[in-house]
Write a protein that holds these residues in place. Structure first.
Motif, PDB file in Angstrom:
ATOM      1  N   ASP A  21       0.835  -1.195   0.000  1.00 45.78           N
ATOM      2  CA  ASP A  21       0.000   0.000   0.000  1.00 45.78           C
ATOM      3  C   ASP A  21       0.867   1.240   0.000  1.00 45.78           C
ATOM      4  OD1 ASP A  21      -2.021   1.826   2.298  1.00 45.78           O
ATOM      5  OD2 ASP A  21      -2.175   1.710   0.119  1.00 45.78           O
ATOM      6  N   HIS A  61       2.041   4.694  -2.495  1.00 51.75           N
ATOM      7  CA  HIS A  61       1.471   5.555  -3.526  1.00 51.75           C
ATOM      8  C   HIS A  61       1.550   4.901  -4.898  1.00 51.75           C
ATOM      9  CE1 HIS A  61       0.853   8.854  -6.207  1.00 51.75           C
ATOM     10  NE2 HIS A  61       2.083   8.767  -6.657  1.00 51.75           N
ATOM     11  N   GLY A  62       0.406   4.414  -5.383  1.00 50.27           N
ATOM     12  CA  GLY A  62       0.372   3.758  -6.671  1.00 50.27           C
ATOM     13  C   GLY A  62       1.083   2.432  -6.659  1.00 50.27           C
ATOM     14  N   GLY A 102      -4.258   2.489 -14.589  1.00 54.28           N
ATOM     15  CA  GLY A 102      -3.383   2.907 -13.493  1.00 54.28           C
ATOM     16  C   GLY A 102      -1.987   2.345 -13.622  1.00 54.28           C
ATOM     17  N   TYR A 121       1.686   4.788 -14.202  1.00 56.41           N
ATOM     18  CA  TYR A 121       2.919   4.826 -13.414  1.00 56.41           C
ATOM     19  C   TYR A 121       4.109   4.269 -14.187  1.00 56.41           C
ATOM     20  CZ  TYR A 121       0.120   6.269  -9.483  1.00 56.41           C
ATOM     21  OH  TYR A 121      -0.717   6.984  -8.665  1.00 56.41           O
ATOM     22  N   LEU A 148      -0.485  -3.388  -8.949  1.00 57.92           N
ATOM     23  CA  LEU A 148      -1.636  -2.599  -9.377  1.00 57.92           C
ATOM     24  C   LEU A 148      -2.643  -3.440 -10.149  1.00 57.92           C
ATOM     25  CD1 LEU A 148       0.071   0.689 -10.591  1.00 57.92           C
ATOM     26  CD2 LEU A 148      -1.455   0.462  -8.649  1.00 57.92           C
ATOM     27  N   GLN A 150     -10.239  -2.440  -8.350  1.00 57.28           N
ATOM     28  CA  GLN A 150     -10.085  -0.994  -8.391  1.00 57.28           C
ATOM     29  C   GLN A 150     -11.334  -0.258  -8.860  1.00 57.28           C
ATOM     30  OE1 GLN A 150      -7.585   0.691  -7.177  1.00 57.28           O
ATOM     31  NE2 GLN A 150      -6.416  -1.140  -6.671  1.00 57.28           N
ATOM     32  N   GLN A 193      -8.466   3.850  -9.617  1.00 51.43           N
ATOM     33  CA  GLN A 193      -7.059   3.828  -9.968  1.00 51.43           C
ATOM     34  C   GLN A 193      -6.608   5.069 -10.723  1.00 51.43           C
ATOM     35  OE1 GLN A 193      -4.273   2.670  -8.908  1.00 51.43           O
ATOM     36  NE2 GLN A 193      -4.696   0.536  -9.353  1.00 51.43           N
ATOM     37  N   ARG A 212      -5.804   7.985  -7.688  1.00 52.20           N
ATOM     38  CA  ARG A 212      -5.290   7.542  -6.397  1.00 52.20           C
ATOM     39  C   ARG A 212      -5.645   8.544  -5.297  1.00 52.20           C
ATOM     40  NH1 ARG A 212      -4.864   2.841  -5.736  1.00 52.20           N
ATOM     41  NH2 ARG A 212      -3.288   3.068  -4.125  1.00 52.20           N
ATOM     42  N   ALA A 229      -4.762   7.536  -0.163  1.00 54.92           N
ATOM     43  CA  ALA A 229      -3.359   7.154   0.001  1.00 54.92           C
ATOM     44  C   ALA A 229      -2.928   7.349   1.446  1.00 54.92           C
ATOM     45  CB  ALA A 229      -2.460   7.967  -0.921  1.00 54.92           C
ATOM     46  N   ARG A 288       1.088  16.161  -4.962  1.00 56.56           N
ATOM     47  CA  ARG A 288       0.779  14.870  -4.352  1.00 56.56           C
ATOM     48  C   ARG A 288       1.231  14.823  -2.894  1.00 56.56           C
ATOM     49  NH1 ARG A 288      -3.033  11.188  -4.836  1.00 56.56           N
ATOM     50  NH2 ARG A 288      -2.354   9.134  -4.127  1.00 56.56           N
TER      51      ARG A 288
END
Length: 365
Positions: free
Chosen positions: A9, A11-12, A132, A136, A190, A195, A207, A210, A213, A279
Motif C-alpha cells: 500500500d 502511492h500507486g 493505473g 505509473y 496494481l 479498483q 485507480q 489515487r 493514500a 501529491r
C-alpha cells in the motif's frame, strides 16, 4: 511475509520492491474497498466532486494530448527504426522513452471517456487496473530514461574520449531493459487488486487519480522521483559548467546542447514537479481533521490537474528527440521534404573538422 504484503500500500504501489529491500521493517495498512468507497463518498458527496465543466475540460484535454503524443511518438519510432548505420546510446534511451510514452498514450481515450461521461467508468475492472498500471509505468519509466539521457549527455560532452569504451548502444539497451524490468515488476501489484466501485449506479475507477493514500506513500514518492531528478539536474549543471568553462565545441553545437537541456528541464517543471509537489501536499493534508471541505475540494482538483499534466510529457518528448537524437533532424527533413541530399549534407557537415571531443559529442547530439 507480513511486511511484504503490507508494504504494497504505497502511492500507486510503484517501486514497491525497491522499498521492500530498503525499508524491510516499514508496515503499511492496505485499504479495503469499503474504505475506498467511504473515502470517495466523503470526497465527492460531502465536499463536491468534479463539476460538469471540469469533466468536459479534462476530457477534451486528454483527447488533444492523445493526438499530439500519438503522432509525435509514432513518427519518432518510425524514424528510429528506419535509420541506417551505427546507432548511439542516446538514440537507444530515446527509443525506449518513446515506447514508454506510447504505452500510456494508447489508453488516454479511456481516461477522456471517463470524464466526458461525468465520472462514470464503463469499461470494466481490468481496463481500470491497466490504466493505473500504465500511468505509473509511463511516468517513472520516462523520468528514469530522461535521467539516462542526461548521464549519456554528460559523458559525451565532458568525458568524450575517455567514455568511448563504455558508451555503447548495447550497454544502453541492457540498462534500458533493466529499468523496464524494475519499473514493471514494481507496478504489477496494481493489476492484482480490485479498483472499481459502484457508487449510486455509477462505476468509479479508483485507480485513475489515487485519491486514497496513506502517509507512508511519501516514502515511495521520494524513492521514485528524487534520485532521478537530482541525477538529471546534476548532470546538466555539470554540462553547463563545462560549456561555460571553455569547451572546444562549436557554438552551434553548444546551442543545440543547451536547447536539449532546456527542453528536458521544461518537461520536469511542467509535467513532473507539479504532480509530486501537489501529491505530497495532498497526502499530508487531505485526511487531516482540521482540513475544511472546501480545502479538500481544492486539493482533489489540484491532484487531478497535476496528474493530467504528467500526460503532457508524451507530447513534449518528441521535441527532445528532435534536438537530442543523432541524425533525427536529417531523417525528419528527408521525410517531409524528400531532400536526401540536403539532409545528409547537414548531418555530415556537422561532423567535419572537429577535435576528438567535439567529434564524439556531435555523433551523439
Amino acid at each position: 511475509m507480513e511486511n511484504f504484503i503490507c508494504i504494497l500500500d504505497v502511492h500507486g504501489w510503484h517501486l514497491n520492491f525497491f522499498i521492500v529491500f530498503v525499508f524491510k521493517m516499514v508496515k503499511m495498512d492496505t485499504p479495503t474497498m469499503e474504505e475506498f468507497s467511504q473515502f470517495y463518498n466523503q470526497s465527492s458527496e460531502d465536499c463536491g466532486g468534479a463539476t460538469d465543466w471540469e469533466n468536459m475540460i479534462f476530457g477534451i484535454y486528454y483527447i488533444l494530448i492523445f493526438f499530439f503524443a500519438l503522432i509525435g511518438n509514432c513518427l519518432a519510432l518510425w524514424i528510429f527504426s528506419c535509420q541506417r548505420g551505427v546507432s548511439s546510446p542516446a538514440n537507444a534511451f530515446l527509443l525506449h522513452l518513446a515506447i514508454a510514452d506510447l504505452s500510456y498514450v494508447i489508453i488516454l481515450p479511456l481516461r477522456a471517456t471517463y470524464h466526458l461521461t461525468g465520472g462514470h467508468w464503463p469499461f470494466g475492472e481490468i481496463p481500470c487496473r491497466v490504466v493505473g498500471f500504465l500511468f505509473y509505468v509511463n511516468m517513472y519509466g520516462s523520468i528514469y530514461f530522461l535521467a539516462c539521457v542526461a548521464g549519456d549527455r554528460y559523458l559525451a560532452v565532458v568525458h568524450a574520449v575517455r567514455s568511448l569504451k563504455i558508451r555503447r548502444p548495447l550497454y544502453a539497451h541492457i540498462a534500458s531493459f533493466s529499468l523496464w524490468f524494475l519499473v514493471i515488476v514494481s507496478m504489477v501489484p496494481l493489476l492484482a487488486s480490485q479498483q472499481t466501485s459502484e457508487m449510486e449506479g455509477v462505476t468509479v475507477c479508483l485507480q485513475l487519480y489515487r485519491e486514497k493514500a496513506s502517509r507512508h506513500a511519501l516514502i515511495s514518492l521520494a524513492v521514485a522521483f528524487i534520485p532521478p531528478f537530482i541525477a538529471t539536474l546534476s548532470f546538466y549543471l555539470l554540462i553547463i559548467h563545462s560549456l561555460c568553462k571553455g569547451s572546444r565545441l562549436e557554438s552551434a553545437l553548444k546551442l543545440k546542447i543547451l536547447g536539449t537541456i532546456g527542453l528536458v528541464l521544461l518537461i520536469y517543471v511542467v509535467c513532473f514537479l507539479p504532480y509530486h509537489a501537489s501529491r505530497t501536499i495532498y497526502i499530508l493534508s487531505y485526511g487531516h481533521p482540521s482540513t475544511s471541505c472546501e480545502a479538500k475540494r481544492r486539493l482533489m482538483l489540484a491532484n487531478r490537474l497535476t496528474s493530467s499534466l504528467t500526460c503532457m510529457n508524451g507530447a513534449l518528448d518528441p521535441l527532445v528527440y528532435l534536438f537530442g537524437a543523432e541524425k533525427f533532424q536529417g531523417s525528419l527533413r528527408r521525410l517531409l521534404c524528400r531532400d536526401k541530399a540536403g539532409g545528409s549534407g547537414a548531418t555530415s557537415g556537422d561532423l567535419k573538422g572537429t577535435h576528438d571531443s567535439s567529434l564524439s559529442a556531435k555523433s551523439e547530439l
